[in-house]
Design a protein around this motif. Structure first.
Motif, PDB file in Angstrom:
ATOM      1  N   GLN A  30     -20.421 -21.132 -28.676  1.00 21.77           N
ATOM      2  CA  GLN A  30     -20.838 -21.532 -27.128  1.00 21.77           C
ATOM      3  C   GLN A  30     -22.264 -22.910 -27.213  1.00 21.77           C
ATOM      4  OE1 GLN A  30     -23.016 -18.916 -24.641  1.00 21.77           O
ATOM      5  NE2 GLN A  30     -23.853 -20.453 -23.442  1.00 21.77           N
ATOM      6  N   ARG A  70     -11.043 -23.611 -11.820  1.00 20.57           N
ATOM      7  CA  ARG A  70     -12.637 -23.685 -11.655  1.00 20.57           C
ATOM      8  C   ARG A  70     -12.891 -24.905 -11.542  1.00 20.57           C
ATOM      9  NH1 ARG A  70     -11.735 -18.396 -11.177  1.00 20.57           N
ATOM     10  NH2 ARG A  70     -10.575 -17.574 -12.952  1.00 20.57           N
ATOM     11  N   TYR A 109     -15.952 -26.544 -11.723  1.00 18.64           N
ATOM     12  CA  TYR A 109     -16.439 -27.477 -12.887  1.00 18.64           C
ATOM     13  C   TYR A 109     -15.495 -27.751 -13.977  1.00 18.64           C
ATOM     14  CZ  TYR A 109     -17.186 -24.009 -15.995  1.00 18.64           C
ATOM     15  OH  TYR A 109     -16.943 -23.108 -17.275  1.00 18.64           O
ATOM     16  N   TRP A 125     -22.620 -27.486 -12.399  1.00 22.36           N
ATOM     17  CA  TRP A 125     -21.940 -26.886 -11.993  1.00 22.36           C
ATOM     18  C   TRP A 125     -22.141 -25.748 -12.618  1.00 22.36           C
ATOM     19  CZ3 TRP A 125     -17.482 -29.840  -8.354  1.00 22.36           C
ATOM     20  CH2 TRP A 125     -17.800 -29.170  -7.054  1.00 22.36           C
ATOM     21  N   SER A 126     -21.662 -25.435 -14.339  1.00 22.19           N
ATOM     22  CA  SER A 126     -21.584 -25.102 -15.474  1.00 22.19           C
ATOM     23  C   SER A 126     -22.032 -24.296 -15.912  1.00 22.19           C
ATOM     24  CB  SER A 126     -20.737 -25.876 -16.583  1.00 22.19           C
ATOM     25  OG  SER A 126     -21.862 -26.603 -17.025  1.00 22.19           O
ATOM     26  N   VAL A 127     -23.687 -24.748 -15.395  1.00 25.00           N
ATOM     27  CA  VAL A 127     -24.404 -23.646 -16.109  1.00 25.00           C
ATOM     28  C   VAL A 127     -25.134 -22.667 -15.329  1.00 25.00           C
ATOM     29  CG1 VAL A 127     -26.401 -25.331 -16.869  1.00 25.00           C
ATOM     30  CG2 VAL A 127     -26.530 -25.088 -14.769  1.00 25.00           C
ATOM     31  N   LYS A 128     -25.353 -21.040 -15.895  1.00 24.64           N
ATOM     32  CA  LYS A 128     -25.792 -19.708 -15.608  1.00 24.64           C
ATOM     33  C   LYS A 128     -26.611 -20.144 -14.329  1.00 24.64           C
ATOM     34  CE  LYS A 128     -25.180 -16.145 -17.170  1.00 24.64           C
ATOM     35  NZ  LYS A 128     -25.448 -15.427 -18.320  1.00 24.64           N
ATOM     36  N   SER A 129     -27.778 -20.665 -14.975  1.00 20.85           N
ATOM     37  CA  SER A 129     -29.384 -21.338 -14.472  1.00 20.85           C
ATOM     38  C   SER A 129     -30.323 -21.783 -14.858  1.00 20.85           C
ATOM     39  CB  SER A 129     -29.834 -20.016 -14.573  1.00 20.85           C
ATOM     40  OG  SER A 129     -30.737 -19.601 -15.674  1.00 20.85           O
ATOM     41  N   GLY A 130     -31.325 -22.586 -14.327  1.00 21.68           N
ATOM     42  CA  GLY A 130     -31.661 -23.145 -14.367  1.00 21.68           C
ATOM     43  C   GLY A 130     -30.846 -24.760 -14.574  1.00 21.68           C
ATOM     44  N   GLY A 180     -35.123 -20.904 -18.727  1.00 18.92           N
ATOM     45  CA  GLY A 180     -34.063 -20.725 -17.331  1.00 18.92           C
ATOM     46  C   GLY A 180     -34.107 -20.418 -16.514  1.00 18.92           C
ATOM     47  N   GLY A 181     -35.660 -20.967 -15.725  1.00 17.85           N
ATOM     48  CA  GLY A 181     -36.059 -20.598 -14.385  1.00 17.85           C
ATOM     49  C   GLY A 181     -35.612 -18.954 -13.544  1.00 17.85           C
ATOM     50  N   TRP A 215     -29.842 -10.824 -11.521  1.00 16.73           N
ATOM     51  CA  TRP A 215     -28.853 -11.560 -11.658  1.00 16.73           C
ATOM     52  C   TRP A 215     -27.896 -12.214 -10.525  1.00 16.73           C
ATOM     53  CZ3 TRP A 215     -27.731 -15.893 -14.203  1.00 16.73           C
ATOM     54  CH2 TRP A 215     -28.276 -15.788 -15.796  1.00 16.73           C
ATOM     55  N   LEU A 246     -29.892 -14.127  -8.255  1.00 20.89           N
ATOM     56  CA  LEU A 246     -30.324 -15.839  -8.979  1.00 20.89           C
ATOM     57  C   LEU A 246     -28.976 -16.339  -8.666  1.00 20.89           C
ATOM     58  CD1 LEU A 246     -31.626 -17.691 -10.916  1.00 20.89           C
ATOM     59  CD2 LEU A 246     -30.072 -17.248 -12.069  1.00 20.89           C
ATOM     60  N   TYR A 266     -22.668 -12.504  -8.960  1.00 18.26           N
ATOM     61  CA  TYR A 266     -22.648 -11.029  -9.428  1.00 18.26           C
ATOM     62  C   TYR A 266     -23.182 -10.111  -9.097  1.00 18.26           C
ATOM     63  CZ  TYR A 266     -23.685 -15.356 -13.401  1.00 18.26           C
ATOM     64  OH  TYR A 266     -23.361 -16.299 -14.689  1.00 18.26           O
ATOM     65  N   ARG A 307     -16.022 -19.263 -11.756  1.00 18.86           N
ATOM     66  CA  ARG A 307     -16.035 -20.513 -12.339  1.00 18.86           C
ATOM     67  C   ARG A 307     -15.018 -19.784 -13.947  1.00 18.86           C
ATOM     68  NH1 ARG A 307     -21.393 -21.554 -14.129  1.00 18.86           N
ATOM     69  NH2 ARG A 307     -22.717 -19.793 -13.143  1.00 18.86           N
TER      70      ARG A 307
END
Lengths: 212, 334
Positions: A43, A116, A118, A168-173, B198-199, B267, B270, B275, B289
């Protein structure tokens, strides 16, 4: 008055682009075994290569505004090596996903490429980068004439697709992807006249048709 | 009467590469001179090492544990300790996989108290180190399946979650169990910085239905590979629910609360479409995704050594937990 950059300077800058692009790749040969990308670096590798490609893309787009601003036409010569390295990093980014993450499971890869959003966006940007890279051969450039410029204007689409792919690919942030999107937008802003020209022309044509 | 059944999904010591053997293997390799260059210049690694798994994660501050090792049986390969402590999702210590190991020194797991409270007859506060030092912990070898489609097999030491809950005597209103991670931005710097963390809104919270929490698989781990937990793995006490995606297994717990309503979970708050509350491992229900049908197993070997393998329903623990979800549409309750 600023002095003109000489060919020797440009060659020096070009060498710098090659050394930096290659150097940051070779650094992985140290960083991966040393665990700097984590105990399982797949990753980390994907992100490193993807972000590197994005940085190179933004640098590529920065060349012509700088050349105009400082009246250094010669600078344009940096655009090709930067663009080609961008495509190379993007290609490696894709290969890591393909080979190390999905382990060449073609059924899975095919499914992901279609399902997908993204990944669709990223793949589209990569295809465009490939087309631009192939047509960077000087012989093709000459043969294509004005079509070459038209094709290479697609780099502006890539500049928007890539930050969207990242977002689109990030889990958070979402902050970091947003910064990249704003940077891309800032680089496209001075070119807005050129970018909007096709739409404007079409509107004018339609208006003319109406009047006639 | 308590009947102990050993199902085919129980992983045992044989599935694991014990840390000692792992260390020996490294010594042997070194004895053969295979990594002579890295011995002479410990900060340098050769380009060829890209193809091997050379680790340089700082040794975590852990202590040996008093535990009863899991019995041996043929089966799967264990994930080496070095990878288990250098590839972590613990956003409170940073979002990159290597960040938690790098930032581990911020977390001070000793002393540590854990409250068990809420809808119970006998709420209590537990001195976690008392529990660690005065008891023989049980070892469980569990598969760990991350929602990001990678997996490990790890030997945890701890106690069944049910033991602790039973001690508090839940009342008839207790329907769910809510867990909470420590909130202390000094010790968990990701809670102070949105870019590092990570916000996410902290503290991290998780939850289980009471019958899930009482299931014999639900485990409170205080050790990994026979030693107390490293900070990056959720020291000093964490949940391990092996049939659910890894994010359910909340780390560095300070509070376990029995509640009447389904508690919020981090999660899910979020990204509720990605999730769910249940988050059971399910190869048939994709993450929006990415596919959940298969996973990359992180075992021995370098970056080209990982294997892609099919993901099992309930991560292979269907015999023990499928009955909990009878009649439920697992596509809806993902």
């Amino acid at each position: 008055m600023t002095p003109r950059l000489k060919t020797a300077h440009i060659n020096g800058l070009r060498l710098l682009v090659h050394l930096a692009s290659l150097g940051f790749l070779l650094w992985l040969g140290y960083a991966v075994p040393a665990g700097l990308l984590g105990g399982d670096p797949v990753q980390g590798l994907t992100h490193y290569l993807g972000k590197g490609a994005l940085h190179l893309l933004l640098l590529t787009l920065l060349v012509s505004p700088l050349a105009k601003r400082w009246r250094q036409g010669q600078l344009i010569k940096l655009r090709r090596p930067l663009g080609l390295w961008c495509a190379a990093w993007a290609g490696l980014h894709f290969m890591v996903w393909l080979g190390l993450d999905l382990q060449f499971d073609w059924g899975l890869i095919g499914g992901e490429l279609v399902k997908r959003s993204y990944i669709v966006v990223g793949a589209l940007a990569l295809l465009l980068l490939l087309a631009l890279s192939i047509t960077s051969i000087p012989a093709l450039l000459r043969r294509m004439g004005s079509a070459w410029q038209k094709l290479h204007n697609w780099i502006y689409a890539v500049a928007l697709l890539v930050p969207v792919h990242y977002w689109w690919s990030v889990k958070s942030g979402w902050q970091e992807p947003l910064i990249y999107l704003l940077l891309a937008a800032a680089l496209l802003w001075p070119r807005r006249e050129k970018l909007l020209r096709p739409w404007r022309q079409r509107r004018q044509q339609r208006q003319k048709l109406k009047e006639a | 009467m308590l009947i102990k059944r050993r199902s085919s999904h129980h992983l045992t010591e044989q599935d694991v590469t014990p840390e000692a053997v792992y260390q020996d293997r490294r010594l042997i390799l070194k004895g053969l001179g295979l990594s002579a260059a890295t011995l002479a210049f410990p900060t340098q690694a050769s380009l060829l090492d890209l193809f091997s798994a050379e680790e340089s994660t700082p040794a975590p501050a852990t202590k040996p544990l008093n535990y009863k090792a899991a019995t041996r049986q043929d089966g799967l390969t264990l994930t080496p300790l070095e990878k288990a402590i250098s590839h972590n999702n613990f956003y409170e210590l940073g979002t990159d996989k290597g960040d938690p190991a790098r930032n581990a020194h911020y977390l001070k797991p000793e002393p540590w108290t854990l409250k068990v409270e809420g809808e119970v007859a006998k709420p209590f506060t537990l001195d976690v180190w008392d529990l660690i030092n005065k008891n023989t912990l049980e070892e469980r070898i569990y598969r760990l399946r991350c929602v990001e489609a990678w997996s490990m097999v790890l030997p945890w030491s701890g106690i069944p979650l049910a033991d602790l809950i039973r001690r508090a005597e839940p009342n008839s209103r207790a329907k769910f169990v809510a867990f909470e991670t420590l909130y202390d931005p000094e010790q968990l710097p990701g809670q102070a910085s949105r870019s590092l963390g990570g916000g996410i809104d902290y503290p991290y919270v998780e939850g289980l239905r009471l019958d899930e929490a009482m299931n014999s698989l639900s485990f409170l781990a205080m050790g990994l590979y026979g030693k107390t937990l490293p900070a990056q793995n959720g020291a000093p006490i964490r949940l391990v629910v092996p049939w659910k995606y890894g994010f359910k297994s909340i780390k560095s717990i300070v509070s376990i609360r029995l509640v009447e309503e389904m508690p919020p979970t981090t999660w899910n708050l979020l990204a509720p479409n990605e999730y769910g509350f249940y988050a059971n491992v399910n190869p048939e229900v994709d993450h929006p995704r990415w596919s959940q049908a298969s996973e990359r197993f992180i075992g021995e070997g370098g970056i080209f050594g990982a294997k892609r393998q099919p993901t099992l329903m309930f991560n292979g623990y269907g015999d023990e937990v499928a009955s909990l979800y009878q009649g439920m549409d697992l596509r809806k309750w993902y």
